[in-house]
Design a protein around this motif. Structure first.
Motif, mmCIF file in Angstrom:
data_model
loop_
_atom_site.group_PDB
_atom_site.id
_atom_site.type_symbol
_atom_site.label_atom_id
_atom_site.label_comp_id
_atom_site.label_asym_id
_atom_site.label_seq_id
_atom_site.Cartn_x
_atom_site.Cartn_y
_atom_site.Cartn_z
ATOM 1 N N ASP A 369 0.837 -1.208 0.000
ATOM 2 C CA ASP A 369 0.000 0.000 0.000
ATOM 3 C C ASP A 369 0.868 1.254 0.000
ATOM 4 O OD1 ASP A 369 -2.263 -1.414 -0.157
ATOM 5 O OD2 ASP A 369 -2.805 -1.244 1.976
ATOM 6 N N GLN A 370 1.956 1.186 0.760
ATOM 7 C CA GLN A 370 2.834 2.353 0.856
ATOM 8 C C GLN A 370 3.474 2.682 -0.501
ATOM 9 O OE1 GLN A 370 6.118 1.738 3.446
ATOM 10 N NE2 GLN A 370 6.409 3.914 3.848
ATOM 11 N N ASP A 371 4.005 1.649 -1.159
ATOM 12 C CA ASP A 371 4.627 1.875 -2.470
ATOM 13 C C ASP A 371 3.589 2.316 -3.491
ATOM 14 O OD1 ASP A 371 7.206 1.420 -1.746
ATOM 15 O OD2 ASP A 371 7.238 -0.701 -2.334
ATOM 16 N N LEU A 372 2.384 1.721 -3.381
ATOM 17 C CA LEU A 372 1.326 2.079 -4.320
ATOM 18 C C LEU A 372 0.975 3.564 -4.161
ATOM 19 C CD1 LEU A 372 -0.715 0.614 -6.377
ATOM 20 C CD2 LEU A 372 -2.366 1.112 -4.588
ATOM 21 N N ASN A 373 0.883 4.016 -2.914
ATOM 22 C CA ASN A 373 0.558 5.438 -2.678
ATOM 23 C C ASN A 373 1.612 6.340 -3.291
ATOM 24 O OD1 ASN A 373 -1.730 4.803 -1.371
ATOM 25 N ND2 ASN A 373 -0.885 4.999 0.703
ATOM 26 N N LYS A 374 2.876 5.968 -3.059
ATOM 27 C CA LYS A 374 3.966 6.809 -3.591
ATOM 28 C C LYS A 374 3.918 6.834 -5.115
ATOM 29 C CE LYS A 374 7.568 5.030 -1.263
ATOM 30 N NZ LYS A 374 8.970 4.812 -1.000
ATOM 31 N N ALA A 375 3.707 5.642 -5.690
ATOM 32 C CA ALA A 375 3.683 5.552 -7.151
ATOM 33 C C ALA A 375 2.479 6.307 -7.720
ATOM 34 C CB ALA A 375 3.646 4.088 -7.583
ATOM 35 N N PHE A 376 1.345 6.290 -6.984
ATOM 36 C CA PHE A 376 0.143 6.969 -7.463
ATOM 37 C C PHE A 376 0.358 8.488 -7.478
ATOM 38 C CE2 PHE A 376 -4.294 8.538 -6.984
ATOM 39 C CZ PHE A 376 -4.763 8.053 -8.195
ATOM 40 N N VAL A 377 1.039 8.997 -6.458
ATOM 41 C CA VAL A 377 1.344 10.442 -6.433
ATOM 42 C C VAL A 377 2.187 10.791 -7.653
ATOM 43 C CG1 VAL A 377 2.606 12.236 -5.166
ATOM 44 C CG2 VAL A 377 1.157 10.612 -3.918
ATOM 45 N N ARG A 378 3.189 9.947 -7.934
ATOM 46 C CA ARG A 378 4.046 10.200 -9.101
ATOM 47 C C ARG A 378 3.236 10.132 -10.392
ATOM 48 N NH1 ARG A 378 9.466 9.028 -9.329
ATOM 49 N NH2 ARG A 378 9.238 9.689 -11.484
ATOM 50 N N PHE A 379 2.304 9.178 -10.439
ATOM 51 C CA PHE A 379 1.473 9.022 -11.639
ATOM 52 C C PHE A 379 0.646 10.285 -11.864
ATOM 53 C CE2 PHE A 379 -2.989 7.989 -12.707
ATOM 54 C CZ PHE A 379 -2.828 7.829 -14.081
ATOM 55 N N LYS A 380 0.062 10.827 -10.785
ATOM 56 C CA LYS A 380 -0.775 12.028 -10.910
ATOM 57 C C LYS A 380 0.072 13.218 -11.374
ATOM 58 C CE LYS A 380 -5.022 11.032 -10.222
ATOM 59 N NZ LYS A 380 -5.985 11.268 -11.296
ATOM 60 N N GLU A 381 1.281 13.314 -10.806
ATOM 61 C CA GLU A 381 2.169 14.413 -11.228
ATOM 62 C C GLU A 381 2.477 14.289 -12.708
ATOM 63 O OE1 GLU A 381 4.614 14.701 -7.001
ATOM 64 O OE2 GLU A 381 5.655 14.018 -8.808
ATOM 65 N N LEU A 382 2.731 13.052 -13.120
ATOM 66 C CA LEU A 382 3.074 12.828 -14.529
ATOM 67 C C LEU A 382 1.878 13.125 -15.430
ATOM 68 C CD1 LEU A 382 5.178 11.806 -16.571
ATOM 69 C CD2 LEU A 382 4.285 9.501 -16.211
ATOM 70 N N ALA A 383 0.685 12.707 -14.973
ATOM 71 C CA ALA A 383 -0.518 12.898 -15.788
ATOM 72 C C ALA A 383 -0.817 14.378 -15.996
ATOM 73 C CB ALA A 383 -1.704 12.188 -15.141
ATOM 74 N N ASP A 384 -0.355 15.232 -15.065
ATOM 75 C CA ASP A 384 -0.530 16.677 -15.249
ATOM 76 C C ASP A 384 0.338 17.197 -16.379
ATOM 77 O OD1 ASP A 384 -2.428 17.323 -13.436
ATOM 78 O OD2 ASP A 384 -1.001 17.656 -11.780
ATOM 79 N N LYS A 385 1.454 16.505 -16.615
ATOM 80 C CA LYS A 385 2.388 17.007 -17.625
ATOM 81 C C LYS A 385 2.242 16.278 -18.949
ATOM 82 C CE LYS A 385 5.852 17.727 -14.046
ATOM 83 N NZ LYS A 385 6.888 16.977 -13.392
#
Ligand code: KIV
Ligand code: ZN
Length: 550
Positions: A369-385
């Motif tokens: 869950d912890q890694d998934l949360n971190k990866a999801f934050v990165r995914f959202k940042e990437l999706a903005d760009k």
């Protein structure tokens, strides 16, 4: 696992995590080894040589964890390497024990040059040690592999005797290493044939081959060995390993796949048989190659067979025209067969956590869950760009988030100013291991140089940057850039990797990752290179460890 001693297929023994990890700078931590082992299981290898348990506590822990988590009943055999002495074998036995199927691989050199200068032992002593240590390994596990190191430069008659003894003592696989990468295909084929013809009990063991690529002949040598009776191939992803590396798994597997009709008769099959020659899921090859390259920092050359960036690219007009008319004109295999075209556009800005988790699961990533949360934050940042996020972008994010460089120094902020009339200047803020925030600045010959100088003012560990590379994950102006670096401290090499749409940030992060590995090794005072080179250069201290002396 196929238990037949003369199977009509080829057993793939992967040694990426043992011999591959002996590549300078390819050091992996336990979590990274686990990630690779899981992917090797998905790829379908028969045996994973997970490490050399006696060599360091870290190696022991990695082999044990892989045995616990990847060594499931329908999973691969988990193997540990051991020199022919009791402490090594005991450590290997303990480390592989949790696996449903486990193997001990023990070795001792048989060439006169190794006997005289490295082991300082007679042939009779080596023969007795081999038999005794195979028997000792057998007291822990049924599945014992024995290697006469430097077999290719050994006297064949002596080699036959040692192999006969090892099989009598219980070895079920005998592995013939070309330790120094010296042989040629015809010679190697003849050596395997000689073993089949001259070792009286050879039908009680599988013949395996192991070979280094010093003359670029490892794969060719192995294919000739298959034609002469070898049924297990020891290889590594991307061909990494000691010096020039090992035979590359992807090349062997695809050669056996694409040319199966040629190889079928050597395995006693009808020429036209379509039955695969290995158990490998070839569509996992590209992904496995990328994972190993990312985590080890060992980049794949663009013209590398099978998995290189240009392996399926047609540049010349004549070729392009031919391929457009009919692929068969210039293509002997399909990019899809190695999983190269499975790069779907899957997610975007509006995709939620569930879609993200589901797609990662489909790609084979089972994150905490912890890694998934971190990866999801990165995914959202990437999706903005980036409008469209592909599978490869997702893989880059996950590899980046789960690449476990110890988090000693953390990059908090990085800022650069540069241009054709400006002096490249960088300001960085790092969190130090004692929790302090430290900011420093430096000028350099370019923005990356300035960043690295600024970081060095905070970290203050001597190091020399020896390799820096940027690659884009996908096409397009908004592509993620992957930065891989290698740096040297004394005779040790450390790699770092990071992925970001901003290559300046990725460069800074990759450098901090590499420095963290260096810093952690210094803290543990782990003599990494010394331990690893021990396999080939240190005398094997069998005399005090074994009662066997003749
Ligand atoms: O190259 C070699 O001989 C080895 C042995 C330990 C099998 O790696
Ligand atoms: Zn080797």
């Amino acid at each position: 696992m196929d238990t037949q001693l003369q199977p009509d297929r080829i057993i793939i023994f992967d040694t990426t995590l043992r011999d591959g990890e002996q590549s300078p700078g390819a050091t992996l931590n336990v979590d990274e080894k686990l990630a690779i082992a899981r992917q090797l299981a998905r790829l379908g290898v028969d045996v994973i040589e997970a490490g050399f348990p006696y060599s360091s506590p870290g190696d022991f822990e990695a082999v044990q964890k892989i045995a616990q988590t990847v060594g499931i009943p329908d999973g691969p055999i988990i193997c540990g390497l051991a020199r022919a002495n009791r402490p090594d074998i005991k450590a290997a036995a303990e480390a592989v024990k949790p696996a449903a199927h486990h193997r001990i691989h023990t070795f001792i050199a048989t060439s006169d040059i190794h006997l005289e200068y490295k082991l300082r032992k007679t042939r009779a002593e080596v023969k007795a040690i081999a038999a005794d240590m195979v028997a000792y390994a057998k007291s822990f596990v049924d599945d014992v592999e024995f290697s006469p190191e430097d077999a290719v430069r050994s006297d064949p008659d002596f080699l036959y005797e040692v192999l006969e003894q090892a099989i009598s003592a219980g070895a079920t696989t005998i592995n013939i290493p070309d330790t120094v990468g010296y042989t040629t295909p015809t010679e190697f084929g003849a050596l395997i044939r000689g073993i089949k013809e001259n070792v009286p009990n050879i039908d009680q063991a599988i013949i395996s081959v192991h070979g280094h690529n010093d003359l670029g002949l490892a794969v060719a040598n192995f294919l000739e060995a298959v034609k002469n009776g070898a049924r297990q191939l020891e290889c590594t992803i991307n061909g990494i390993g000691e010096r020039a590396g090992n035979a590359a798994l992807e090349e062997l597997v695809m050669a056996l796949h694409v040319r199966r009709q040629y190889f079928n008769p050597f395995l006693g099959r009808p020429v036209e048989s379509e039955k695969p020659l290995t158990k490998i899921d070839t569509r996992q090859l590209y992904k496995t190659s990328r994972l190993v390259s990312t985590l080890t920092g060992m980049l794949v050359q663009p013209n590398k067979a099978i998995v290189g960036a240009n392996a399926f690219a047609h540049e010349s007009g004549i070729h392009q025209d031919g391929v457009l008319k009919n692929k068969l004109t210039y293509e002997i295999m399909d990019a899809q067969s190695i999983g190269l075209t499975d790069n779907q556009i899957v997610l975007g800005k509006l995709s939620g956590r569930n879609a993200f988790r589901t797609r990662l699961k489909e790609l084979g990533f089972d994150l905490t869950d912890q890694d998934l949360n971190k990866a999801f934050v990165r995914f959202k940042e990437l999706a903005d760009k980036k409008k469209e996020i592909t599978d490869w972008d997702l893989e880059a994010i996950v590899h980046d988030e789960t690449q476990q460089a110890p988090d000693l120094f953390r990059l908090e902020r990085v800022q650069v100013s540069c241009g054709d009339h400006a002096c490249p200047t960088a300001t960085v803020t790092l969190r130090t291991p004692d929790g302090q925030e430290r900011t420093d600045a430096a000028i350099g010959t370019g923005p990356v140089d300035a960043i690295y100088k600024a970081i060095n003012r905070v970290v203050t560990v001597p190091n020399e940057l020896i390799e820096f590379s940027v690659q884009s994950v996908t096409a397009g102006i908004d592509a993620i850039g992957e930065v891989t670096i290698r740096l040297r401290n004394g005779d040790r090499i450390f790699s770092g990797h990071s992925a970001n749409t901003d290559i300046v940030v990725a460069s800074a992060q990759a450098y901090v990752n590499a420095l963290n590995r260096l810093f952690s090794a210094l803290q543990q005072q782990e003599p990494i290179s010394a331990q690893k080179s021990e396999i080939s250069v240190e005398p094997v201290k069998v005399s005090e460890a074994t009662p066997v002396q003749s």
